[in-house]
Scaffold this active site. Structure first.
Site: not given
Length: 379
Positions: A28, A32, A288, A337
């Site tokens: 990247c 972040c 992921d 939920c």
């Protein structure tokens, strides 16, 4: 984190093979401060799996079309996927076109920080109908939380990327990570998104680092998340009832669940699925959030998707995510939920249970009115 957005009025989902591809692995050009994938990659024996080679991409494409699917989604994420280079993507879509001999419906998406965006990229994304997710945390939080690799601010470059995509007619939405800073300033951030003309929005609670006990400086408390939910929903609902619709993926999916439809957002389905996350070296993982050595399903150059989905690691992953806290089954909030995403649980309990329970009465009151309004629109 997928970038798909659909209209609140339709709720139509097409069965498809979903592939999440990391052509630049964890590489990247930003740093972040809360990046979950950077943290996740450091928990593997080999963090960076390399830029995806053509042989790996070819195997992935060939095996995607060997399956009997009506449609295939090639979703590119990272790290920062554009660091694989535009030539990689140009070659990829050519190979897909050549391999798609049976007219399977093909979709593309790309999640990006926007720093690589220029007119060549934007034209390519438009011409091949990519849906793009652009990461932007709003002016009050973005530069504080999302510097580039040299520590410089990135907000102006992200906004420039949005304007270039608008110029070329690229379909894109905005992805915002909900940290305490974002939660406490959500009113200003929502108005900024509207002012900038961003109509398709995703807000995803910040993930704690693996093994964290909730003590990270970016940990989102129940109080902050409740304030975020109530404030954002109030603003969104007011606009919606006034005939001004902004797609907020989480709220859209809550409405689908209220109507008895399935949520398209993975973490709202109440169970885990095998997502087929393909790393740069061809290793495949189920999610992921779980691209870890112990959940490696295999390698796309060596196995097809059927074998990967029936591997011991796949069965173990699905088995570990099965079941709910017994209290969830009798909770009135459960229908919406769904006990939360597995990665947002600690000791089996949904981290934001308290916040959602207090938010639920707002939904009970508002969702029937949204249904009525939608019916008025359809007349």
């Amino acid at each position: 984190m997928t970038v798909g957005v659909k209209s609140i009025a339709t709720g139509n989902f097409e069965h498809m093979l979903n592939l999440l591809i990391k052509p630049a692995s964890s590489l990247c050009n930003m740093r972040c401060r809360y990046c979950f994938y950077h943290d996740e990659s450091l928990h593997r024996d080999v963090a960076f799996r390399g830029i995806m080679q053509q042989e790996t991409a070819d195997a992935l494409i060939e095996k995607a079309f060997a399956q009997e699917n009506r449609s295939v989604l090639f979703a590119f994420q990272g790290g920062e996927p554009t660091l694989a280079g535009l030539a990689f993507f140009e070659s990829f879509v050519r190979k897909v076109r050549d391999a798609n001999r049976n007219g399977v419906c093909v979709s593309y998406s790309l999640q990006t920080n926007g720093l690589s965006m220029d007119e060549r990229w934007a034209k390519f994304l438009h011409d091949h109908h990519f849906l793009v997710g652009l990461s932007f945390d709003g002016s009050r939080a973005h530069d504080l939380l999302r510097p580039d690799a040299s520590g410089k601010d990135t907000r102006s470059r992200v906004i420039r990327a949005a304007r270039i995509m608008e110029k070329y007619g690229v379909d894109f939405n905005i992805l915002t990570v909900v940290t305490p800073t974002v939660a406490r300033n959500i009113g200003q951030i929502y108005h900024e998104m509207k002012r900038r003309g961003f109509r398709y929005l995703q807000f995803i609670p910040c993930l704690d680092p693996l093994g964290c006990d909730g003590s990270s400086e970016y940990t989102l408390s129940n109080d902050d998340y409740l304030y975020f939910l109530k404030t954002l929903f109030s603003l969104w609902y007011k606009d919606f009832m006034a005939g001004e619709y902004y797609s907020i993926r989480y709220f859209d999916n809550l409405y689908f669940l209220y109507e008895g439809q399935g949520a398209e957002q993975c973490g709202m389905q109440g169970h885990c699925n095998i997502q087929f996350v393909v790393e740069g070296d061809g290793d495949v993982y189920p999610c992921d959030f779980y691209c870890l050595d112990e959940y490696r399903l295999g390698n796309i150059r060596e196995q097809d998707f059927y074998a990967l989905s029936h591997s011991d690691a796949a069965r173990r992953f699905l088995g570990e995510s099965a079941g709910f806290d017994p209290d969830c089954r009798t909770c009135p909030c459960f229908r919406l939920c769904r006990s939360g995403c597995r990665r947002y649980k600690r000791n089996g309990e949904y981290l934001y249970c308290k916040a959602f329970r207090e938010f639920y009465p707002v939904l009970e009151k508002s969702l029937p009115k949204i249904r009525k309004k939608l019916r008025e629109y359809s007349l």
